[in-house]
Design an enzyme around this catalytic site. Sequence first.
Site, PDB file in Angstrom:
ATOM      1  N   TYR A  53       6.290  53.171 -28.666  1.00  0.00           N
ATOM      2  CA  TYR A  53       5.946  52.491 -29.910  1.00  0.00           C
ATOM      3  C   TYR A  53       7.006  52.690 -30.983  1.00  0.00           C
ATOM      4  CZ  TYR A  53       1.142  52.039 -28.105  1.00  0.00           C
ATOM      5  OH  TYR A  53       0.009  51.733 -27.367  1.00  0.00           O
ATOM      6  N   SER A 233      -6.971  46.841 -27.872  1.00  0.00           N
ATOM      7  CA  SER A 233      -7.070  45.424 -28.259  1.00  0.00           C
ATOM      8  C   SER A 233      -8.524  44.975 -28.412  1.00  0.00           C
ATOM      9  CB  SER A 233      -6.358  44.522 -27.239  1.00  0.00           C
ATOM     10  OG  SER A 233      -4.974  44.690 -27.301  1.00  0.00           O
ATOM     11  N   LEU A 235      -9.969  43.697 -30.821  1.00  0.00           N
ATOM     12  CA  LEU A 235     -10.037  42.434 -31.566  1.00  0.00           C
ATOM     13  C   LEU A 235      -9.098  41.381 -30.981  1.00  0.00           C
ATOM     14  CD1 LEU A 235     -10.282  43.635 -35.279  1.00  0.00           C
ATOM     15  CD2 LEU A 235     -12.092  42.786 -33.786  1.00  0.00           C
ATOM     16  N   PHE A 237      -5.780  41.289 -30.456  1.00  0.00           N
ATOM     17  CA  PHE A 237      -4.651  41.068 -31.370  1.00  0.00           C
ATOM     18  C   PHE A 237      -5.095  40.401 -32.672  1.00  0.00           C
ATOM     19  CE2 PHE A 237      -1.632  40.576 -27.474  1.00  0.00           C
ATOM     20  CZ  PHE A 237      -1.677  41.938 -27.272  1.00  0.00           C
ATOM     21  N   GLY A 238      -6.332  40.635 -33.095  1.00  0.00           N
ATOM     22  CA  GLY A 238      -6.824  40.055 -34.337  1.00  0.00           C
ATOM     23  C   GLY A 238      -7.434  38.680 -34.181  1.00  0.00           C
ATOM     24  N   LEU A 240     -10.115  37.699 -32.686  1.00  0.00           N
ATOM     25  CA  LEU A 240     -11.571  37.652 -32.845  1.00  0.00           C
ATOM     26  C   LEU A 240     -12.026  37.744 -34.302  1.00  0.00           C
ATOM     27  CD1 LEU A 240     -12.498  39.705 -29.682  1.00  0.00           C
ATOM     28  CD2 LEU A 240     -13.212  37.351 -30.158  1.00  0.00           C
ATOM     29  N   GLY A 242     -11.056  35.534 -36.259  1.00  0.00           N
ATOM     30  CA  GLY A 242     -11.092  34.114 -36.594  1.00  0.00           C
ATOM     31  C   GLY A 242      -9.923  33.643 -37.428  1.00  0.00           C
ATOM     32  N   LYS A 243      -9.009  34.548 -37.763  1.00  0.00           N
ATOM     33  CA  LYS A 243      -7.945  34.169 -38.708  1.00  0.00           C
ATOM     34  C   LYS A 243      -6.896  33.248 -38.106  1.00  0.00           C
ATOM     35  CE  LYS A 243      -5.198  38.408 -38.025  1.00  0.00           C
ATOM     36  NZ  LYS A 243      -4.719  39.638 -38.701  1.00  0.00           N
TER      37      LYS A 243
END
Length: 345
Positions: A53, A233, A235, A237-238, A240, A242-243
């Site tokens: 990372y 993960s 979400l 990668f975000g 979920l 909705g964005k």
Amino acid sequence: MKFRPLGHTDLQVSLLGLGTMTFGQQNSEAEAHVQLDRAVAAGVNLIDTAEMYPVPPQAETQGRTEAYIGSWLQSRGGRERIVLASKVTGRAPAMPWLRGGPVLDRNSILAAFDDSLRRLRTDYIDLYQIHWPDRSTNFFGQLGYQVPTEEQPVPIAETLEALDRLVRQGKVRHIGVSNETPWGIAEYLKLAEHHNLPRISSVQNPYNLLNRSFEIGLAEFAHREQVGLLAYSPLAFGVLSGKYLHGQRPAGARMSLFERFSRYTGPIAEIATAKYVAVAGKFGLDPAQMALAYINSRPFVTSNLIGATTLEQLDRNLAAVDLELSAEILAEIENVHHEHPNPAP
């Protein structure tokens, strides 16, 4: 905060763990320290990182995440309050800048561990994990198994023996795997039992509403063999939240910045995401919190690894630990899943 045992061990880890792969790329050192402070204040004790990372991996940034966590530990103290988890990179010929292309043999693992310890500014790691297998198999979204030809992976026995050395030296408390398959889990458990080697305590694999493939062959291992899931993960990668619906790409968001993060953006995944967001709206819930609460509700999950680039996101994710989903909400989630099972494995 709620806590669950780490596999078969007596170590209790927070139901929400902090994933840190944005530290050093999307988050500065100061921002990383603030996130760590906020998470620990909320009761989080599991901090997960990796030698590779931040992500996406690059020679110029490799190791920064661990270094930021190390400077935080040095400035804040209280190492004993933290369950620190890190990972050694699996076979990666595309990363020649990391030990000439890492493999999971004895020398590479021991060298990687020493480097991680130095960056983290500690003398032990609570959970040391294999980031992905040395062999060719199904991970990172691959479903169809391709029989490898002319492959000479490092035997799992050699990998496990290297980890055993670190455990016996008192430098590692527990070991785990990541991006593993049912066969791999079975092999680690068999070798541990037959050769008096350390037993894996956890498996860190993707698990979210768009990718519940863990349930097919691995959830039973997590349950019956006490190899707890550290869900990454959660979400997607975000997605979920909705964005990203309807082609939106918010400024600064991960998928706006990096084209490589396309795993959860296919057309069927978008349809399923819209339906999950609609379920959340029907019950007056934040869609991200609903998605996290679903992961929290699964009994085979040991810890749900949340990540964020802003404190607002982090606070919203942390609040999900107190959200209990009703039977009615769970039923509606299952309806969507049956209509669109695992659209983004």
